[in-house]
Design a protein around this motif. Structure first.
Motif, short mmCIF file in Angstrom:
data_model
loop_
_atom_site.label_atom_id
_atom_site.label_comp_id
_atom_site.label_asym_id
_atom_site.label_seq_id
_atom_site.Cartn_x
_atom_site.Cartn_y
_atom_site.Cartn_z
N THR A 26 78.24 29.17 -28.64
CA THR A 26 79.27 28.16 -28.81
C THR A 26 78.66 26.96 -29.54
N ALA A 27 79.15 26.69 -30.73
CA ALA A 27 78.55 25.66 -31.57
C ALA A 27 78.46 24.31 -30.86
N ALA A 28 79.51 23.94 -30.14
CA ALA A 28 79.55 22.63 -29.48
C ALA A 28 78.50 22.50 -28.39
N ASN A 29 77.97 23.64 -27.90
CA ASN A 29 76.98 23.60 -26.84
C ASN A 29 75.54 23.67 -27.36
N ARG A 30 75.38 23.66 -28.67
CA ARG A 30 74.03 23.77 -29.23
C ARG A 30 73.23 22.48 -29.11
N ILE A 31 73.90 21.36 -29.11
CA ILE A 31 73.21 20.09 -28.87
C ILE A 31 74.16 19.16 -28.12
N SER A 47 71.56 25.61 -44.08
CA SER A 47 71.60 26.50 -42.93
C SER A 47 70.91 25.85 -41.75
N ARG A 48 71.68 25.08 -40.98
CA ARG A 48 71.13 24.39 -39.81
C ARG A 48 71.82 24.88 -38.54
N PRO A 49 71.06 25.22 -37.50
CA PRO A 49 71.67 25.61 -36.23
C PRO A 49 72.53 24.51 -35.62
N TYR A 50 72.10 23.25 -35.76
CA TYR A 50 72.95 22.14 -35.34
C TYR A 50 72.59 20.88 -36.11
N GLN A 51 73.60 20.01 -36.16
CA GLN A 51 73.49 18.73 -36.87
C GLN A 51 74.58 17.83 -36.29
N MET A 52 74.19 16.77 -35.61
CA MET A 52 75.20 15.97 -34.93
C MET A 52 74.80 14.51 -34.85
N SER A 53 75.76 13.64 -35.13
CA SER A 53 75.60 12.21 -34.92
C SER A 53 76.46 11.80 -33.74
N TRP A 98 67.85 8.26 -23.26
CA TRP A 98 68.64 9.25 -23.99
C TRP A 98 68.19 10.65 -23.60
N THR A 99 69.15 11.55 -23.47
CA THR A 99 68.89 12.92 -23.05
C THR A 99 69.40 13.88 -24.13
N PHE A 100 68.53 14.79 -24.58
CA PHE A 100 68.89 15.76 -25.61
C PHE A 100 68.80 17.17 -25.02
N ALA A 101 69.94 17.83 -24.84
CA ALA A 101 69.97 19.22 -24.40
C ALA A 101 70.17 20.08 -25.63
N SER A 102 69.11 20.72 -26.09
CA SER A 102 69.11 21.47 -27.34
C SER A 102 69.10 22.96 -27.04
N ASP A 103 70.08 23.67 -27.60
CA ASP A 103 70.18 25.13 -27.41
C ASP A 103 70.61 25.74 -28.74
N PRO A 104 69.70 25.82 -29.72
CA PRO A 104 70.08 26.19 -31.09
C PRO A 104 70.65 27.58 -31.26
N GLY A 105 70.42 28.48 -30.29
CA GLY A 105 70.96 29.83 -30.40
C GLY A 105 72.22 30.05 -29.59
N ASN A 106 72.79 29.00 -29.00
CA ASN A 106 73.99 29.15 -28.17
C ASN A 106 75.15 29.68 -29.00
N GLY A 119 78.94 11.38 -26.98
CA GLY A 119 79.99 11.67 -27.94
C GLY A 119 79.45 12.32 -29.20
N GLY A 120 80.35 12.95 -29.95
CA GLY A 120 79.95 13.67 -31.15
C GLY A 120 79.93 15.16 -30.89
N THR A 121 80.17 15.97 -31.94
CA THR A 121 80.24 17.42 -31.80
C THR A 121 79.53 18.11 -32.96
N ASN A 122 78.78 19.14 -32.64
CA ASN A 122 78.17 19.98 -33.66
C ASN A 122 79.11 21.13 -34.02
N ALA A 123 79.15 21.46 -35.32
CA ALA A 123 79.97 22.58 -35.77
C ALA A 123 79.13 23.67 -36.43
#
Length: 257
Positions: free
Chosen positions: A178-183, A149-155, A168-176, A193-197
């Motif tokens: 829209t899954a793709a907008n969580r990280i 159970s992870r809010p986001y996980q992305m490579s 490197w810039t990390f925009a983290s929004d674990p409660g968003n 590049g890369g997408t969180n699901a």
């Protein structure tokens, strides 16, 4: 070692956009406490005083050894160096609320599968992990203490220059919603590049570990970063595109990237 021919003094001296929760700047040697060349403390330049420390000599990174664009950087040995803040509860916001983290580092050729910064350390802990994977890409994960159970996980699909510097810039929004907008991760001002699901809900529980820079937060395992840490700026919200671009421009110009 001078990494770039750009004159360091040409960067915009006004600093990053205001509102950061923590700011670590290796070029400002007044923020670094040394024992010889070993770093015992790296001070936070925000008003919060979230300083990073290391009391064990064999685990202390070094300062005054390497430079990037003529500016001092903190050298990690790739074996067991680590710097860690105190009070895990101070860092709960990283895995619970929206945050924006900016990081500049120079990676050596052996920098794969190395920790950049984290408060979690593994999927059974609570917090975040930003690291370089063994395929030389950057990876981000938000953990709730439940590996399934992870809010986001992305490579990302963008590789880390080895050897070489990058920001490197990390925009983290674990409660968003829209899954793709969580990280969202950017390399040198461009989407990496890369997408969180993942869509699990973030937890409000305290982070398992306080912020650790350059190694596993769990002390029993190392995976220390191999390279130079230059600058880390952490905001307690996601910046506007304009403010994000301002911070990225500041870092790119300052560190000659």
């Amino acid at each position: 070692m001078l990494i770039s021919g750009i004159v360091a003094s040409s960067y915009r001296k006004s600093g990053p956009v205001a509102g950061y929760t923590a700011w670590y700047d290796a070029s400002d040697t007044s923020t670094i406490t040394l024992s010889g060349s070993n770093v015992t403390q790296w001070n936070d330049k925000s008003t919060n005083g979230y300083h990073l420390t290391q009391a064990t000599g064999s685990r202390q990174p070094q300062s005054g050894i390497n430079t990037v664009n003529g500016l001092n950087a903190i050298t990690y040995d790739g074996v067991n160096d680590r710097l860690q803040a105190s009070t895990a509860s101070n860092w709960t916001f990283l895995h619970h609320t929206a945050t924006h983290t900016f990081m500049v580092f120079y990676a050596n050729t052996a920098a794969d599968q190395r920790r950049l910064m984290e408060t979690s350390s593994d999927g059974e802990a609570i917090g975040i992990m930003y690291l370089i994977e063994d395929n030389d890409t950057v990876y981000a994960e938000c953990d709730t203490g439940n590996p399934g159970s992870r809010p986001y996980q992305m490579s990302t699909t963008s590789t880390v220059a080895q050897p070489g510097a990058g920001y490197w810039t990390f925009a983290s929004d674990p409660g968003n919603g829209t899954a793709a907008n969580r990280i969202k991760i950017r390399k040198n001002g461009v989407a990496a590049g890369g997408t969180n699901a993942n869509t699990a809900s973030p937890t409000t529980s305290t982070a398992t570990y306080p912020l650790t820079v350059g190694s596993w937060a769990k002390d029993s395992v190392n995976l220390s970063f191999d390279g130079y840490m230059c600058e880390i700026i952490i905001y307690p919200s996601i910046l506007s595109d304009s403010d994000r671009d301002t911070v990225e421009s500041y870092l790119a110009t300052k560190w000659g990237i």
